[in-house]
Design a protein around this motif. Structure first.
Motif, PDB file in Angstrom:
ATOM      1  N   THR A 244      -0.557  10.347 -16.315  1.00 20.49           N
ATOM      2  CA  THR A 244      -1.405   9.751 -15.629  1.00 20.49           C
ATOM      3  C   THR A 244      -1.525   9.758 -14.150  1.00 20.49           C
ATOM      4  N   PHE A 245      -2.420   9.342 -13.440  1.00 19.72           N
ATOM      5  CA  PHE A 245      -2.585   9.645 -12.269  1.00 19.72           C
ATOM      6  C   PHE A 245      -3.482   8.470 -11.874  1.00 19.72           C
ATOM      7  N   GLU A 246      -3.446   8.252 -10.338  1.00 18.11           N
ATOM      8  CA  GLU A 246      -4.075   7.710  -9.769  1.00 18.11           C
ATOM      9  C   GLU A 246      -4.305   8.164  -7.887  1.00 18.11           C
ATOM     10  N   LYS A 247      -6.183   8.041  -7.842  1.00 13.09           N
ATOM     11  CA  LYS A 247      -6.254   9.018  -6.588  1.00 13.09           C
ATOM     12  C   LYS A 247      -6.558   8.252  -5.059  1.00 13.09           C
ATOM     13  N   THR A 248      -5.710   9.181  -3.786  1.00  6.09           N
ATOM     14  CA  THR A 248      -5.467   8.108  -2.915  1.00  6.09           C
ATOM     15  C   THR A 248      -7.299   8.043  -2.315  1.00  6.09           C
ATOM     16  N   GLY A 249      -7.486   9.111  -1.873  1.00  9.84           N
ATOM     17  CA  GLY A 249      -9.033  10.197  -1.378  1.00  9.84           C
ATOM     18  C   GLY A 249      -8.190  10.141   0.057  1.00  9.84           C
ATOM     19  N   ASN A 250      -6.451  10.389   0.508  1.00 10.91           N
ATOM     20  CA  ASN A 250      -5.864  10.870   1.318  1.00 10.91           C
ATOM     21  C   ASN A 250      -5.055  10.985   1.313  1.00 10.91           C
ATOM     22  N   GLU A 251      -4.561  12.174   1.909  1.00 11.85           N
ATOM     23  CA  GLU A 251      -3.138  12.411   1.234  1.00 11.85           C
ATOM     24  C   GLU A 251      -1.749  11.221   2.023  1.00 11.85           C
ATOM     25  N   LEU A 252      -2.594  11.187   2.964  1.00 15.07           N
ATOM     26  CA  LEU A 252      -1.109   9.613   4.169  1.00 15.07           C
ATOM     27  C   LEU A 252      -0.961   8.353   2.795  1.00 15.07           C
ATOM     28  N   ILE A 253      -1.812   8.124   2.088  1.00 14.60           N
ATOM     29  CA  ILE A 253      -1.658   7.309   0.730  1.00 14.60           C
ATOM     30  C   ILE A 253      -0.813   7.442   0.062  1.00 14.60           C
ATOM     31  N   ALA A 254      -1.248   8.994   0.010  1.00 16.01           N
ATOM     32  CA  ALA A 254      -0.439   9.252  -1.123  1.00 16.01           C
ATOM     33  C   ALA A 254       0.981   9.556  -1.123  1.00 16.01           C
ATOM     34  N   LEU A 255       1.202   9.643  -0.610  1.00 21.47           N
ATOM     35  CA  LEU A 255       2.535  10.327   0.529  1.00 21.47           C
ATOM     36  C   LEU A 255       3.417   8.517   0.845  1.00 21.47           C
ATOM     37  N   LEU A 256       2.697   7.711   0.855  1.00 24.43           N
ATOM     38  CA  LEU A 256       3.252   6.485   0.988  1.00 24.43           C
ATOM     39  C   LEU A 256       3.565   5.705  -0.315  1.00 24.43           C
ATOM     40  N   LYS A 257       2.574   6.468  -1.494  1.00 23.84           N
ATOM     41  CA  LYS A 257       2.684   5.609  -2.464  1.00 23.84           C
ATOM     42  C   LYS A 257       3.621   6.290  -3.406  1.00 23.84           C
ATOM     43  N   GLU A 258       4.061   7.726  -3.002  1.00 25.29           N
ATOM     44  CA  GLU A 258       4.919   7.918  -3.794  1.00 25.29           C
ATOM     45  C   GLU A 258       6.207   7.689  -3.545  1.00 25.29           C
ATOM     46  N   PHE A 259       6.130   7.940  -2.265  1.00 20.87           N
ATOM     47  CA  PHE A 259       7.796   7.452  -1.641  1.00 20.87           C
ATOM     48  C   PHE A 259       8.203   6.193  -2.444  1.00 20.87           C
ATOM     49  N   GLU A 260       6.943   4.915  -2.180  1.00 22.67           N
ATOM     50  CA  GLU A 260       7.189   3.429  -2.359  1.00 22.67           C
ATOM     51  C   GLU A 260       7.847   3.449  -4.215  1.00 22.67           C
ATOM     52  N   GLU A 261       7.043   3.981  -4.665  1.00 23.56           N
ATOM     53  CA  GLU A 261       7.288   3.923  -6.248  1.00 23.56           C
ATOM     54  C   GLU A 261       8.761   5.552  -6.909  1.00 23.56           C
ATOM     55  N   ILE A 262       8.750   5.573  -6.422  1.00 21.34           N
ATOM     56  CA  ILE A 262       9.849   7.035  -6.817  1.00 21.34           C
ATOM     57  C   ILE A 262      11.006   5.086  -6.281  1.00 21.34           C
TER      58      ILE A 262
END
Length: 453
Positions: A244-262
């Protein structure tokens, strides 16, 4: 797959209500892939208070199709879907009752956005659909009409999916969809994955997350995972059953989501973020002559850092840039080890702080300007950047120098109300690691706007 719906009824005695209008949006977790809406002739009069509430009257429904005429379409659009509604118990009961009258057993798994909102967005003043979406900055037109309410429920559910950092909704959905648990060819898994920026989640047969990653191009990154022959990739290839995936629109949100959810989900195959994200930091001190010096040091949580770096080389090259842009002295930034004048002074690019020629106050004013601009301490600001869709923007909130979370808002809705801003934010615990991610990103990339609050 989800079928997000809203039903308007005639009102009346329990289990004797008739449907007057229905709207269903088939939603894949990201976009609407199919939709159906229709007025319905309930073959009974509408209660007067309902007419006042919805604006639907008996005359409007005289030529509308009866329920049995649209039943097949409802079955088709909800087939294989989890049914989502605001107060799902009501909508499911009404539909089940109507199908029973036709002698058909209508059974669907359900999710209620009232229950999800109470869990994921606690302490809201009201959980009625109108008041809740207004509090969250979600546009709502045609209140108490099926299409308007169902469309607002889609936007609300999309927000709830983003706020569900533990991924309970997705995991439960995968468990309820047996077809997702078959072992397809790995490349078949990514057939419908977009080539966009976001975070992706690999699930095993039980729906449990085994790996979380982020990429500017999710499809390309997954192809690398599934075609790589290193040891870790081979293990993942054996375990993964769906993505599954979630679009974030930009890399900064992707970095923050990845860190938090890991950190929150601790997937089996994520090991890299268990190491420190930064090894060096920039600090300041005042020397015996009163000049403010800058210094690169090994990362130390006990000391206050201006900013942090992933490695020494990054720290050094950034400090050279800082020295040049702010017309600082290389000796006082620790880049030129000498007891005399620095190299830049010999070529007339330093005003002489290294040999106490430049007044302390003038030099320190430039250092102080740099510190105020680059230190988050006591800062209140929002970082605005691209959203997941054209009509959307992302927002990151920093309060008193601490990262509070991120969210998305519709461009038609201004976020100058602090309470609405806080309600759309997915709250997160700030940390030095998160601060490092944000500062490191802003050093290397441009965002649409930074607004000081």
């Amino acid at each position: 797959m989800y079928a997000i719906l809203d039903i308007e009824t005639t009102g009346g005695k329990y289990n004797e209500e008739g449907i007057t209008e229905i709207a269903i949006y088939k939603f894949d977790g990201h976009t609407i892939v199919d939709q159906f809406s229709s007025l319905v002739n309930p073959e009974k009069p509408i209660q007067p208070f309902v007419i006042n509430l919805t604006g639907i009257n008996n005359e409007m429904l005289r030529q509308a199709p009866k329920f049995y005429e649209i039943a097949k379409r409802i079955i088709e659009i909800t087939d294989g879907c989890i049914m989502v509604a605001h107060n799902a118990l009501f909508d499911n009961r009404i539909l089940t009752t109507e199908f029973e009258r036709l002698g058909y057993k209508f059974e669907r798994e359900t999710l209620c956005t009232v229950e999800l909102a109470k869990k994921l967005i606690p302490d809201m003043p009201s959980y009625s659909l109108g008041k809740l979406v207004r509090s969250l900055g979600i546009p709502l037109s045609d209140r108490h009409r099926a299409q308007g309410d169902a469309k607002a429920t889609v936007a609300l559910f999309k927000m709830l999916l983003a706020k569900d950092t533990s991924k309970e909704i997705i995991t439960e959905t995968l468990r309820k969809e047996p077809k997702q648990q078959l072992a397809p060819k790995l490349l078949d898994i990514i057939e419908n994955i977009p080539a966009e920026t976001g975070v992706y989640y690999m699930h095993n047969e039980a729906g449990k997350i085994i790996y979380i990653g982020k990429s500017k191009n999710i499809k390309k990154r997954l192809t690398q995972h599934f075609t790589n022959d290193n040891r870790k990739s081979k293990k993942i290839q054996l375990e993964v059953k769906s993505v599954t995936f979630e679009k974030t629109g930009n890399e900064l949100i992707a970095l923050l989501k990845e860190f938090e959810e890991i950190k929150q989900n601790k997937p089996l195959f994520n090991r890299s973020l268990r190491r420190p994200l930064f090894t060096h930091q920039l600090t300041s001190f005042e020397d015996e002559n009163g000049y403010i010096n800058l210094k690169i040091e090994n990362a130390d949580g006990r000391k206050k850092a201006i900013t942090t770096f992933s490695n020494y080389q990054q720290a050094k090259s950034t400090l050279f840039k800082i020295t040049e842009e702010n017309q600082l002295c290389q000796k006082l930034t620790g880049l030129y080890d000498t007891k005399k004048q620095c190299f830049n002074h010999s070529i007339k690019e330093c005003y002489g702080a290294c040999i106490r020629k430049e007044p302390v106050k003038e030099y320190n004013n430039r250092v102080q300007a740099f510190l105020e601009k680059n230190s988050y301490e006591n800062q209140n600001m929002i970082i605005i950047d691209r959203g997941r869709e054209i009509e959307e923007r992302s927002v990151i909130l920093i309060e008193n120098g601490i990262y509070k979370g991120y969210g998305f808002y519709n461009l038609n809705f201004q976020i100058n109300n602090p309470e609405i801003l806080k309600s759309i934010i997915n709250p997160t615990q700030g940390s030095r690691d998160v601060q490092h991610i944000i500062q490191n990103y802003l050093r290397r990339n441009k965002v649409l706007k930074i607004v000081n609050l």
